[in-house]
Scaffold this active site. Structure first.
Site, PDB file in Angstrom:
ATOM      1  N   PRO A   1       0.820  -1.226   0.000  1.00  5.71           N
ATOM      2  CA  PRO A   1       0.000   0.000   0.000  1.00  5.71           C
ATOM      3  C   PRO A   1       0.854   1.276   0.000  1.00  5.71           C
ATOM      4  O   PRO A   1       0.341   2.353  -0.279  1.00  5.71           O
ATOM      5  CB  PRO A   1      -0.814  -0.102   1.302  1.00  5.71           C
ATOM      6  CG  PRO A   1      -0.601  -1.467   1.833  1.00  5.71           C
ATOM      7  CD  PRO A   1       0.621  -2.039   1.202  1.00  5.71           C
TER       8      PRO A   1
ATOM      9  N   GLU B   1       2.137  -7.710   8.298  1.00  6.13           N
ATOM     10  CA  GLU B   1       2.278  -6.256   8.492  1.00  6.13           C
ATOM     11  C   GLU B   1       3.283  -5.637   7.523  1.00  6.13           C
ATOM     12  O   GLU B   1       3.542  -4.452   7.568  1.00  6.13           O
ATOM     13  CB  GLU B   1       2.672  -5.925   9.933  1.00  6.13           C
ATOM     14  CG  GLU B   1       1.610  -6.291  10.957  1.00  6.13           C
ATOM     15  CD  GLU B   1       0.260  -5.622  10.701  1.00  6.13           C
ATOM     16  OE1 GLU B   1       0.223  -4.402  10.471  1.00  6.13           O
ATOM     17  OE2 GLU B   1      -0.764  -6.333  10.722  1.00  6.13           O
TER      18      GLU B   1
ATOM     19  N   ARG C   1      -3.895  -6.930 -20.942  1.00 10.12           N
ATOM     20  CA  ARG C   1      -4.797  -6.315 -21.934  1.00 10.12           C
ATOM     21  C   ARG C   1      -4.051  -5.408 -22.902  1.00 10.12           C
ATOM     22  O   ARG C   1      -4.544  -5.125 -23.988  1.00 10.12           O
ATOM     23  CB  ARG C   1      -5.860  -5.468 -21.238  1.00 10.12           C
ATOM     24  CG  ARG C   1      -6.836  -6.234 -20.400  1.00 10.12           C
ATOM     25  CD  ARG C   1      -7.873  -5.305 -19.774  1.00 10.12           C
ATOM     26  NE  ARG C   1      -8.756  -4.733 -20.756  1.00 10.12           N
ATOM     27  CZ  ARG C   1      -8.678  -3.519 -21.261  1.00 10.12           C
ATOM     28  NH1 ARG C   1      -7.730  -2.692 -20.859  1.00 10.12           N
ATOM     29  NH2 ARG C   1      -9.517  -3.090 -22.153  1.00 10.12           N
TER      30      ARG C   1
ATOM     31  N   ASP D   1     -11.272   2.086 -24.451  1.00 11.63           N
ATOM     32  CA  ASP D   1     -11.676   1.844 -23.076  1.00 11.63           C
ATOM     33  C   ASP D   1     -11.483   3.013 -22.143  1.00 11.63           C
ATOM     34  O   ASP D   1     -10.678   3.893 -22.396  1.00 11.63           O
ATOM     35  CB  ASP D   1     -10.891   0.661 -22.504  1.00 11.63           C
ATOM     36  CG  ASP D   1     -11.677  -0.600 -22.675  1.00 11.63           C
ATOM     37  OD1 ASP D   1     -12.901  -0.511 -22.650  1.00 11.63           O
ATOM     38  OD2 ASP D   1     -11.050  -1.649 -22.849  1.00 11.63           O
TER      39      ASP D   1
END
Ligand code: 6GU
Length: 243
Positions: free
Chosen positions: A88, A115, A152, A167
């Site tokens: 993150p 963690e 993709r 897209d």
């Protein structure tokens, strides 16, 4: 492209890379996914890969040696590749970054759990990547999202190139709405321009709907998109219609 994934949960990837568009890309050899169980590099009889954090606190932290030894071995298996830590704390993934990743012949993705990693290993990463401002229990779902989005962009994975180019996000604006039969459903009518077959008008209608949705939902991405003269004209018309 070859994608190596370093994880404690290799089995959860199988279904995702077996089915649908990704499954065909794998079967057609457009993308080669190689999973690595890094518990094999764990310490002792129990193959331990984690330990409690120095300084206290909840959860467990990945020990430096098993992960680094695994990364170093995986690096050597094929051509040079960026090693990407999925955390993150990483740089946020967006379509531009997806396109850049798709240019590599090989990438190595490292999935965190618990963690996090012992901070001393982060120099093994070329960079860290996040898939959004929320916290997942591990990097596996993020790795699936990265592989899905990147594959993709590899010619041949998605049937029609045009569909990729059109897209959401590809050209810096969100996709226009789509409709299919019936033309009247529960009293809701498909916009008449789409039923009439004038392609110049259809393109203009779709572009204006894309621009409008983007302006309302994601003004942040619109601010960094280069608008053409005809786009500016579309906005001008929305503000003060010609007729
Ligand atoms: Cl890459 N990992 C985890 N654990 N949480 C995330 C993430 C990654 N990206 C957003 N949240």
């Amino acid at each position: 492209m070859r994608a190596d994934i370093i994880t404690l949960l290799p089995q959860i990837f199988e279904k995702v890379f077996d089915e649908s568009v990704l499954g065909s890309a794998v079967k057609n050899g457009l993308i080669n996914i190689v999973l690595h169980q890094f518990r094999d590099y764990g310490d002792g009889r129990h193959k331990t890969v984690d330990d409690t954090p120095f300084g206290g606190g909840p959860g467990m932290v990945f020990k430096p040696s098993p992960l680094v030894n695994c990364i170093r071995d995986v690096r050597k298996l094929d051509v040079p590749a960026p090693v990407i830590g999925l955390t993150p704390q990483g740089v946020p993934l967006n379509q531009n970054l997806v396109k850049e990743l798709a240019e590599f012949d090989r990438i190595i993705l490292v999935c965190g759990r618990y963690e996090g990693f012992d901070e001393r290993i982060i120099h093994e990463f070329d960079f860290q990547l996040s898939i959004g401002d929320y916290v997942l229990t591990g990097g596996e779902i993020a790795a699936m999202a990265v592989i899905d989005a990147v594959s993709r962009m590899i010619p041949g994975t998605v049937g029609c190139r045009e569909s990729v180019v059109q897209d959401s996000f590809y050209e810096g604006v969100l996709d226009h709405p789509q409709y299919t039969r019936p033309s009247n459903w529960e009293g809701l009518e498909v916009p008449s321009v789409l039923q009439e077959g004038n392609h110049a008008l259809i393109n203009k209608f779709r572009r204006s709907r894309s621009l409008l949705t983007t302006a309302v939902s994601r003004p942040d991405i619109l601010a960094s998109t280069d608008l053409s003269d005809s786009d500016k004209e579309i906005f001008q018309n929305l503000i003060s219609p010609e007729d």
